[in-house]
Design an enzyme around this catalytic site. Structure first.
Site, PDB file in Angstrom:
ATOM      1  N   ALA A 111       0.770  -1.249   0.000  1.00  0.00           N
ATOM      2  CA  ALA A 111       0.000   0.000   0.000  1.00  0.00           C
ATOM      3  C   ALA A 111       0.800   1.297   0.000  1.00  0.00           C
ATOM      4  O   ALA A 111       0.249   2.343  -0.319  1.00  0.00           O
ATOM      5  CB  ALA A 111      -0.943  -0.002   1.191  1.00  0.00           C
ATOM      6  N   GLY A 114       0.288   5.044  -0.258  1.00  0.00           N
ATOM      7  CA  GLY A 114      -1.095   5.132   0.200  1.00  0.00           C
ATOM      8  C   GLY A 114      -2.074   5.707  -0.811  1.00  0.00           C
ATOM      9  O   GLY A 114      -3.242   5.914  -0.489  1.00  0.00           O
ATOM     10  N   GLY A 115      -1.612   5.942  -2.042  1.00  0.00           N
ATOM     11  CA  GLY A 115      -2.494   6.521  -3.070  1.00  0.00           C
ATOM     12  C   GLY A 115      -3.723   5.655  -3.328  1.00  0.00           C
ATOM     13  O   GLY A 115      -4.854   6.137  -3.303  1.00  0.00           O
ATOM     14  N   CYS A 231       2.916  -1.067 -12.406  1.00  0.00           N
ATOM     15  CA  CYS A 231       3.164   0.144 -13.205  1.00  0.00           C
ATOM     16  C   CYS A 231       4.235  -0.194 -14.248  1.00  0.00           C
ATOM     17  O   CYS A 231       5.189   0.541 -14.443  1.00  0.00           O
ATOM     18  CB  CYS A 231       3.544   1.327 -12.328  1.00  0.00           C
TER      19      CYS A 231
HETATM   20  C1  SAM Z   1       3.740  -0.053  -6.642  1.00  0.00           C
HETATM   21  S1  SAM Z   1       4.164   0.156  -4.991  1.00  0.00           S
HETATM   22  C2  SAM Z   1       2.627   0.466  -4.228  1.00  0.00           C
HETATM   23  C3  SAM Z   1       2.039   1.821  -4.472  1.00  0.00           C
HETATM   24  C4  SAM Z   1       0.771   2.056  -3.671  1.00  0.00           C
HETATM   25  N1  SAM Z   1      -0.184   0.987  -3.911  1.00  0.00           N
HETATM   26  C5  SAM Z   1       0.116   3.388  -3.960  1.00  0.00           C
HETATM   27  O1  SAM Z   1      -0.778   3.436  -4.813  1.00  0.00           O
HETATM   28  O2  SAM Z   1       0.480   4.379  -3.316  1.00  0.00           O
HETATM   29  C6  SAM Z   1       4.493  -1.484  -4.463  1.00  0.00           C
HETATM   30  C7  SAM Z   1       4.744  -1.623  -2.977  1.00  0.00           C
HETATM   31  O3  SAM Z   1       4.955  -3.013  -2.688  1.00  0.00           O
HETATM   32  C8  SAM Z   1       5.884  -3.098  -1.627  1.00  0.00           C
HETATM   33  N2  SAM Z   1       6.483  -4.461  -1.552  1.00  0.00           N
HETATM   34  C9  SAM Z   1       7.771  -4.824  -1.763  1.00  0.00           C
HETATM   35  N3  SAM Z   1       7.931  -6.144  -1.553  1.00  0.00           N
HETATM   36  C10 SAM Z   1       6.722  -6.638  -1.211  1.00  0.00           C
HETATM   37  C11 SAM Z   1       6.248  -7.936  -0.840  1.00  0.00           C
HETATM   38  N4  SAM Z   1       7.059  -8.991  -0.830  1.00  0.00           N
HETATM   39  N5  SAM Z   1       4.954  -8.060  -0.534  1.00  0.00           N
HETATM   40  C12 SAM Z   1       4.119  -7.006  -0.562  1.00  0.00           C
HETATM   41  N6  SAM Z   1       4.518  -5.756  -0.913  1.00  0.00           N
HETATM   42  C13 SAM Z   1       5.794  -5.569  -1.212  1.00  0.00           C
HETATM   43  C14 SAM Z   1       6.887  -2.017  -1.982  1.00  0.00           C
HETATM   44  O4  SAM Z   1       7.664  -1.660  -0.863  1.00  0.00           O
HETATM   45  C15 SAM Z   1       5.990  -0.892  -2.489  1.00  0.00           C
HETATM   46  O5  SAM Z   1       5.657  -0.012  -1.458  1.00  0.00           O
END
Ligand code: SAM
Length: 439
Positions: A111, A114-115, A231
């Site tokens: 998350a 947090g968007g 993304c």
């Molecule tokens: C694309 S970003 C999320 C952006 C967020 N959903 C937003 O809209 O603000 C992916 C997130 O997954 C986290 N992440 C990394 N490894 C992960 C894991 N094994 N399981 C779940 N999340 C993970 C990352 O740290 C990152 O914050």
């Protein structure tokens, strides 16, 4: 000017075809990406329409701005009255409003910052509960800050890996998995996304994404929804992973209504489960390509869990249950924030937690409220001691700006000590002469 990796170029040209690839590259090379904000519907604010060029058509509260203001120096940005989020990501609002018509218990698994969590909670029916989770501790702190500022008391923030949720035995109506990815959609915004891109990393990401979904799958209610997004543009992390979820875990894709003028691109490999002759329509997934759609790169789709058959397992709609029950279920997790925290005892005094100031349904009559000027608000957000007029009572006071709570200070007469959290403070010493009027 961005430098597109050769291997990326070769692969993506074949995947998209020459025309679409050229459109994408033109979009990625544009200097400016559109600036968009989303108004927080729980804080009763309205955007300054002079700044707006257009509505984001797939998000009720989203707006394209004519130019990029300096958000840091707008106190209402810190009050959580709006969130700066690129437009494509706001598509989650449209998906939820199309399919979710009753209060849900939801999990946003990846998350931070947090968007999507704040966008989703704005779109869920009233009475819905959300866990916003992030496994990386530093990022989970930022998530926690953004969720507190958003001010909705039915969002819990946790700092766990997906498999940790098994111990909670919670069953979610909806899981959002905005999985970590190779970030091709970030090439325009973030030069690091280009330098860390490689074919090997794409494969690694693909495997990690599968393990993330596998680890959380048992916590999705039969018949429940999974919003899967990345993304990035390649089909390995997108269509092929979706096909894997359908086949290996038991799910089906659900179509999302879109308008032609949104210029959203469908599957680039037809239906990977039906071979080369299949059409994109048979595999409803949605790709936002810079240069074609007005936003950053995004792949997103909605899946419904079909195995085991819906209604064969008991379900638990937390939103209909007591908050205490929910707290108990969260016990195995590392809970960073949930609703209003208790005040902290400091000697003879009780210092209220910032969550008390920011939650939309907290009792703000507990402390005297002072609506401050722009320059006082900025001084406060920078952590400075502030001076208030003589008639203001001594003790804890709630500071607001344009009637939006910012946080607490302790008035000791000749000055007020600043109680704004250290780690949230504005670091820059610059202060613009004129405030930005975004709302
Ligand atoms: C694309 S970003 C999320 C952006 C967020 N959903 C937003 O809209 O603000 C992916 C997130 O997954 C986290 N992440 C990394 N490894 C992960 C894991 N094994 N399981 C779940 N999340 C993970 C990352 O740290 C990152 O914050």
């Amino acid at each position: 000017m961005i430098n597109i990796p050769k291997d990326f170029e070769e692969y993506t040209r074949i995947l998209m075809g020459e025309d679409l690839y050229r459109t994408l590259i033109k979009g990625l090379k544009q200097e400016d990406s559109p600036t968009t904000i989303r108004i927080n519907p729980f804080k009763r604010c309205a955007v300054n329409m002079d700044l707006v060029s257009n509505n984001v058509p797939w998000c009720k509260d989203g707006y394209y701005l004519k130019e990029r203001p300096t958000f840091t120096f707008d106190p209402l940005f810190h009050a959580g009255s709006y969130y700066v989020q690129e437009a494509s990501s706001m598509f989650i609002d449209h998906i939820i409003r199309q399919y979710i018509h009753y209060p849900v218990t939801a999990l946003d698994l990846c998350a931070a910052p947090g968007g999507k969590s704040t966008c989703a909670q704005s779109a869920f029916p009233i009475g819905s509960t959300l866990i916003a989770n992030e496994p990386i501790t530093k990022r989970a702190q930022i998530l926690s800050e953004n969720i507190l500022k958003f001010g909705h008391s039915q969002i819990a923030v946790t700092n766990n890996f997906p498999k940790d949720f098994k111990k909670t035995k919670l069953l979610f109506d909806i899981i959002i998995a905005d999985v970590p990815c190779s970030g091709e959609g970030m090439f325009r915004k973030d030069p690091k996304a280009i330098s860390s891109w490689s074919k090997e990393n794409v494969k690694k990401c693909c495997q990690l994404q599968r393990s993330i979904i596998k680890d959380i799958w048992d916590n999705l209610k039969p018949g429940g929804f999974l919003i899967y997004s990345t993304c990035t543009f390649n089909s390995l992390e997108n269509e092929e992973n979706v096909a894997w979820i359908i086949k290996e875990l038991g799910a089906k894709l659900l179509p999302i209504h879109t308008e032609k003028e949104w210029n959203i691109t469908g599957s680039l490999i037809g239906n990977p489960l039906n071979g080369a002759d299949s059409t994109a329509q048979q595999f409803p997934v949605y790709r936002f390509l810079p240069g074609k759609t007005l936003g950053e790169g995004l792949f997103i789709c909605l899946l419904q869990k079909t195995q085991p058959e819906p209604n064969t397992l008991p379900s638990n709609n937390i939103s209909l249950l007591q908050k205490d029950y929910f707290r108990k279920a969260l016990k195995p997790l590392k809970l960073l924030a949930y609703g209003v925290n208790e005040p902290e005892e400091k000697g003879k005094h009780k210092i209220p937690h910032i969550s008390q100031a920011l939650m939309k349904d907290a009792d703000n009559s507990l402390y005297p409220t002072i609506d401050v000027s722009y320059h006082t608000a900025i001084a406060y957000l920078r952590g400075e001691a502030i001076t208030l007029s003589h008639d203001i009572p001594h003790g804890i006071i709630l500071l607001t700006y344009k009637n939006q709570p910012l946080g607490y200070a302790k008035n000791i007469g000749n000055r007020a000590n600043n109680l704004y959290p250290q780690e949230w403070r504005i670091r820059s010493t610059y202060v613009p002469k004129e405030p930005n009027i975004i709302l």
